[in-house]
Design a protein around this motif. Structure first.
Motif, PDB file in Angstrom:
ATOM      1  N   TYR A 125       0.836  -1.200   0.000  1.00 61.15           N
ATOM      2  CA  TYR A 125       0.000   0.000   0.000  1.00 61.15           C
ATOM      3  C   TYR A 125       0.870   1.248   0.000  1.00 61.15           C
ATOM      4  O   TYR A 125       1.824   1.358   0.775  1.00 61.15           O
ATOM      5  CB  TYR A 125      -0.936   0.000   1.207  1.00 61.15           C
ATOM      6  CG  TYR A 125      -1.845  -1.209   1.223  1.00 61.15           C
ATOM      7  CD1 TYR A 125      -3.015  -1.223   0.475  1.00 61.15           C
ATOM      8  CD2 TYR A 125      -1.507  -2.349   1.964  1.00 61.15           C
ATOM      9  CE1 TYR A 125      -3.841  -2.335   0.464  1.00 61.15           C
ATOM     10  CE2 TYR A 125      -2.325  -3.460   1.959  1.00 61.15           C
ATOM     11  CZ  TYR A 125      -3.494  -3.457   1.214  1.00 61.15           C
ATOM     12  OH  TYR A 125      -4.294  -4.559   1.198  1.00 61.15           O
ATOM     13  N   GLN A 126       0.536   2.160  -0.868  1.00 56.50           N
ATOM     14  CA  GLN A 126       1.261   3.419  -0.996  1.00 56.50           C
ATOM     15  C   GLN A 126       0.293   4.569  -0.720  1.00 56.50           C
ATOM     16  O   GLN A 126      -0.816   4.588  -1.244  1.00 56.50           O
ATOM     17  CB  GLN A 126       1.855   3.561  -2.400  1.00 56.50           C
ATOM     18  CG  GLN A 126       2.553   4.875  -2.678  1.00 56.50           C
ATOM     19  CD  GLN A 126       3.820   5.022  -1.864  1.00 56.50           C
ATOM     20  OE1 GLN A 126       4.563   4.069  -1.685  1.00 56.50           O
ATOM     21  NE2 GLN A 126       4.081   6.210  -1.375  1.00 56.50           N
ATOM     22  N   SER A 127       0.724   5.497   0.103  1.00 55.11           N
ATOM     23  CA  SER A 127      -0.119   6.617   0.497  1.00 55.11           C
ATOM     24  C   SER A 127       0.307   7.881  -0.249  1.00 55.11           C
ATOM     25  O   SER A 127       1.501   8.180  -0.353  1.00 55.11           O
ATOM     26  CB  SER A 127      -0.013   6.842   2.011  1.00 55.11           C
ATOM     27  OG  SER A 127      -0.885   7.855   2.428  1.00 55.11           O
ATOM     28  N   TYR A 128      -0.678   8.622  -0.765  1.00 54.33           N
ATOM     29  CA  TYR A 128      -0.418   9.824  -1.562  1.00 54.33           C
ATOM     30  C   TYR A 128      -1.147  11.029  -0.950  1.00 54.33           C
ATOM     31  O   TYR A 128      -2.377  11.003  -0.822  1.00 54.33           O
ATOM     32  CB  TYR A 128      -0.895   9.634  -3.006  1.00 54.33           C
ATOM     33  CG  TYR A 128      -0.226   8.495  -3.727  1.00 54.33           C
ATOM     34  CD1 TYR A 128       0.879   8.716  -4.540  1.00 54.33           C
ATOM     35  CD2 TYR A 128      -0.697   7.189  -3.598  1.00 54.33           C
ATOM     36  CE1 TYR A 128       1.500   7.666  -5.206  1.00 54.33           C
ATOM     37  CE2 TYR A 128      -0.081   6.135  -4.251  1.00 54.33           C
ATOM     38  CZ  TYR A 128       1.014   6.382  -5.055  1.00 54.33           C
ATOM     39  OH  TYR A 128       1.626   5.344  -5.702  1.00 54.33           O
ATOM     40  N   PRO A 129      -0.437  12.091  -0.583  1.00 56.74           N
ATOM     41  CA  PRO A 129      -1.090  13.288  -0.057  1.00 56.74           C
ATOM     42  C   PRO A 129      -1.912  13.991  -1.140  1.00 56.74           C
ATOM     43  O   PRO A 129      -1.452  14.161  -2.269  1.00 56.74           O
ATOM     44  CB  PRO A 129       0.078  14.168   0.405  1.00 56.74           C
ATOM     45  CG  PRO A 129       1.243  13.242   0.528  1.00 56.74           C
ATOM     46  CD  PRO A 129       1.030  12.184  -0.507  1.00 56.74           C
ATOM     47  N   VAL A 130      -3.125  14.384  -0.779  1.00 53.54           N
ATOM     48  CA  VAL A 130      -4.037  15.062  -1.698  1.00 53.54           C
ATOM     49  C   VAL A 130      -4.606  16.293  -1.001  1.00 53.54           C
ATOM     50  O   VAL A 130      -4.948  16.245   0.185  1.00 53.54           O
ATOM     51  CB  VAL A 130      -5.195  14.137  -2.134  1.00 53.54           C
ATOM     52  CG1 VAL A 130      -6.148  14.873  -3.077  1.00 53.54           C
ATOM     53  CG2 VAL A 130      -4.669  12.878  -2.786  1.00 53.54           C
ATOM     54  N   VAL A 131      -4.722  17.392  -1.743  1.00 52.67           N
ATOM     55  CA  VAL A 131      -5.400  18.595  -1.251  1.00 52.67           C
ATOM     56  C   VAL A 131      -6.388  19.044  -2.312  1.00 52.67           C
ATOM     57  O   VAL A 131      -6.026  19.216  -3.475  1.00 52.67           O
ATOM     58  CB  VAL A 131      -4.413  19.734  -0.935  1.00 52.67           C
ATOM     59  CG1 VAL A 131      -5.175  20.986  -0.502  1.00 52.67           C
ATOM     60  CG2 VAL A 131      -3.424  19.326   0.147  1.00 52.67           C
ATOM     61  N   LEU A 132      -7.646  19.236  -1.912  1.00 53.29           N
ATOM     62  CA  LEU A 132      -8.681  19.795  -2.775  1.00 53.29           C
ATOM     63  C   LEU A 132      -9.135  21.126  -2.199  1.00 53.29           C
ATOM     64  O   LEU A 132      -9.474  21.209  -1.012  1.00 53.29           O
ATOM     65  CB  LEU A 132      -9.878  18.849  -2.861  1.00 53.29           C
ATOM     66  CG  LEU A 132      -9.941  17.860  -4.019  1.00 53.29           C
ATOM     67  CD1 LEU A 132     -11.115  16.904  -3.818  1.00 53.29           C
ATOM     68  CD2 LEU A 132     -10.074  18.582  -5.342  1.00 53.29           C
ATOM     69  N   ASP A 133      -9.115  22.157  -3.017  1.00 54.49           N
ATOM     70  CA  ASP A 133      -9.518  23.494  -2.574  1.00 54.49           C
ATOM     71  C   ASP A 133     -10.595  24.005  -3.526  1.00 54.49           C
ATOM     72  O   ASP A 133     -10.319  24.289  -4.697  1.00 54.49           O
ATOM     73  CB  ASP A 133      -8.314  24.435  -2.574  1.00 54.49           C
ATOM     74  CG  ASP A 133      -8.602  25.764  -1.875  1.00 54.49           C
ATOM     75  OD1 ASP A 133      -9.773  26.163  -1.805  1.00 54.49           O
ATOM     76  OD2 ASP A 133      -7.645  26.389  -1.395  1.00 54.49           O
ATOM     77  N   ALA A 134     -11.838  24.090  -3.046  1.00 55.54           N
ATOM     78  CA  ALA A 134     -12.965  24.522  -3.872  1.00 55.54           C
ATOM     79  C   ALA A 134     -13.514  25.837  -3.336  1.00 55.54           C
ATOM     80  O   ALA A 134     -13.805  25.948  -2.140  1.00 55.54           O
ATOM     81  CB  ALA A 134     -14.056  23.456  -3.896  1.00 55.54           C
ATOM     82  N   GLN A 135     -13.675  26.820  -4.210  1.00 57.91           N
ATOM     83  CA  GLN A 135     -14.156  28.141  -3.818  1.00 57.91           C
ATOM     84  C   GLN A 135     -15.347  28.547  -4.670  1.00 57.91           C
ATOM     85  O   GLN A 135     -15.327  28.399  -5.894  1.00 57.91           O
ATOM     86  CB  GLN A 135     -13.048  29.187  -3.961  1.00 57.91           C
ATOM     87  CG  GLN A 135     -11.812  28.901  -3.135  1.00 57.91           C
ATOM     88  CD  GLN A 135     -10.768  29.987  -3.241  1.00 57.91           C
ATOM     89  OE1 GLN A 135     -11.088  31.163  -3.406  1.00 57.91           O
ATOM     90  NE2 GLN A 135      -9.504  29.603  -3.144  1.00 57.91           N
ATOM     91  N   LEU A 136     -16.380  29.042  -4.012  1.00 58.54           N
ATOM     92  CA  LEU A 136     -17.541  29.608  -4.696  1.00 58.54           C
ATOM     93  C   LEU A 136     -17.426  31.123  -4.658  1.00 58.54           C
ATOM     94  O   LEU A 136     -17.534  31.734  -3.595  1.00 58.54           O
ATOM     95  CB  LEU A 136     -18.832  29.158  -4.013  1.00 58.54           C
ATOM     96  CG  LEU A 136     -20.128  29.786  -4.548  1.00 58.54           C
ATOM     97  CD1 LEU A 136     -20.441  29.228  -5.933  1.00 58.54           C
ATOM     98  CD2 LEU A 136     -21.291  29.536  -3.586  1.00 58.54           C
ATOM     99  N   VAL A 137     -17.178  31.726  -5.814  1.00 56.82           N
ATOM    100  CA  VAL A 137     -17.031  33.176  -5.923  1.00 56.82           C
ATOM    101  C   VAL A 137     -17.841  33.631  -7.138  1.00 56.82           C
ATOM    102  O   VAL A 137     -17.688  33.077  -8.229  1.00 56.82           O
ATOM    103  CB  VAL A 137     -15.550  33.587  -6.086  1.00 56.82           C
ATOM    104  CG1 VAL A 137     -15.433  35.104  -6.223  1.00 56.82           C
ATOM    105  CG2 VAL A 137     -14.720  33.093  -4.904  1.00 56.82           C
ATOM    106  N   ASP A 138     -18.715  34.623  -6.940  1.00 54.50           N
ATOM    107  CA  ASP A 138     -19.581  35.128  -8.015  1.00 54.50           C
ATOM    108  C   ASP A 138     -20.379  33.991  -8.641  1.00 54.50           C
ATOM    109  O   ASP A 138     -20.516  33.894  -9.869  1.00 54.50           O
ATOM    110  CB  ASP A 138     -18.759  35.858  -9.090  1.00 54.50           C
ATOM    111  CG  ASP A 138     -18.071  37.105  -8.548  1.00 54.50           C
ATOM    112  OD1 ASP A 138     -18.617  37.721  -7.612  1.00 54.50           O
ATOM    113  OD2 ASP A 138     -16.977  37.430  -9.044  1.00 54.50           O
TER     114      ASP A 138
END
Length: 300
Positions: A125-138
C-alpha cells in the motif's frame, strides 16, 4: 429557567465596520468517501478547512456552528464529487442568511492505493497526499487539486561515469585483443565487477492543477497516470526479481530533474480539463546534501 440565550454575533454590531475575505474554521476532522471506480469508493480521514466571506461590513461575525454542521452532515454521507462540493458551497453561503456571498472548502487527506509488484505476486500500500480546494465566488466554483507523487530517479551523468569506470576496469583486468566470454561473465558477477554504481534517489513531484470545470477527476487513475508518465514509481513489497526489474527500469529511465519536469509538462499540456497548473520536481540527491529542483507553470 431562561431559555433565551444571548447571540452576540447576531445581536451586536461591529465596532469597526469592514467586510472580510474569509472567516471560518480550520482542521476539522472529517470522514469523506472518495470514489475509486464507478462501483467502489473508500472512506478516508480528512482535515477540512471551511470559510465564508463576511460581506456585511457592520456584522459582528458569521455563524460558525452552521459551517461545522454542514461539513459534518454533507461530506460524511455523500460521495466526493464536483456536484457534492458545489452543493455544499452553495449551502454554506446560504446558511449565513445574507452575510456571505462566497464560500470555500479545503480538504487535505492521504489516498492509499494498492500497488502490485513489478514481477512477483507481492503487493503493498502506498499513500499519496491530496489537497482539494474549492471556492464559490460570483456563483462560480473554482477548484484546485494538489498531489504529491514519489518516484525514483537515477542520474544520467553518474550512470555514464559508472559505465566509463567499468570499461576502464575491464581493460585493466583483461589484457590482450580478445576476452574469454565465460571469464568476463564470471568477473562481472563477482564483487570485483561492482566497480561503480550511479547515484539514485527518492524524488517527488508536487502538482497543483486548476480544474477547467466543476467535475473532479478520478484521483486513483490520475496518480497512476502520472506515475506512468515519469516511469519509475516507488515500490512496496518486493522479491528479488522485482528489485532487479526496478533496477532495470531505472536504467531505462535515466533522468535529470529537467527530464522528469518535461515529461510532466507534456502530459499536463494534453489534459484539456486542466486550465492552469504549477508543478515542482524535487530530486533529493544521494551525491549532494542539497536537492536538484525544477519548477514550471502554465501561466506566469
Amino acid at each position: 429557567m431562561n431559555l433565551t440565550l444571548p447571540d452576540v454575533a447576531s445581536g451586536n454590531k461591529a465596532h469597526t465596520c469592514a467586510p472580510l475575505k474569509w472567516v471560518g474554521m480550520e482542521k476539522i476532522a472529517t470522514p469523506i468517501n472518495v470514489p475509486m471506480s464507478a462501483e467502489q469508493s473508500v472512506r478516508v480521514n480528512a482535515m477540512s478547512d471551511v470559510f465564508v466571506s463576511l460581506d456585511k461590513a457592520d456584522a459582528k461575525g458569521i455563524h460558525m456552528s452552521r459551517l461545522y454542521i454542514r461539513i459534518r452532515d454533507q461530506l460524511s454521507k455523500a460521495q466526493l464529487s464536483g456536484e457534492t462540493l458545489k452543493t455544499l458551497l452553495l449551502d454554506l453561503a446560504e446558511s449565513q442568511q445574507g452575510l456571505s456571498q462566497s464560500a470555500r472548502v479545503r480538504l487535505e487527506f492521504d489516498l492509499m492505493l494498492n500497488k502490485s509488484a513489478l514481477l512477483s505476486d507481492q503487493f503493498g500500500y502506498q499513500s499519496y497526499p491530496v489537497v482539494l480546494d474549492a471556492q464559490l465566488v460570483d456563483n462560480t466554483v473554482h477548484t484546485t487539486l494538489e498531489l504529491v507523487i514519489p518516484y525514483s530517479s537515477t542520474c544520467p551523468c553518474s550512470a555514464a561515469l559508472s559505465r566509463q569506470a567499468l570499461s576502464d576496469k575491464i581493460a585493466q583486468q583483461f589484457d590482450g585483443q580478445s576476452i574469454d566470454k565465460a571469464s568476463l561473465l564470471d568477473w562481472i558477477e563477482s564483487e570485483s565487477g561492482s566497480v561503480a554504481t550511479p547515484h539514485s534517489q527518492r524524488s517527488y513531484a508536487t502538482l497543483k492543477l486548476t480544474l477547467g470545470n466543476e467535475e473532479l477527476p478520478n484521483l486513483a487513475d490520475l496518480i497512476v497516470h502520472f506515475e506512468k508518465v515519469i516511469g519509475t514509481a516507488v515500490q512496496t513489497a518486493v522479491k528479488r526479481q522485482d528489485e532487479q526489474a526496478f533496477a532495470q527500469l531505472n536504467a531505462q529511465n535515466l533522468m535529470f530533474c529537467e527530464d522528469a519536469a518535461r515529461r510532466l509538462k507534456e502530459a499536463l499540456e494534453q489534459m484539456t480539463w486542466v486550465s492552469d497548473y504549477w508543478f515542482k520536481v524535487d530530486h533529493q540527491e544521494s551525491l549532494h546534501a542539497h536537492n536538484a529542483v525544477a519548477i514550471d507553470q502554465k501561466y506566469n
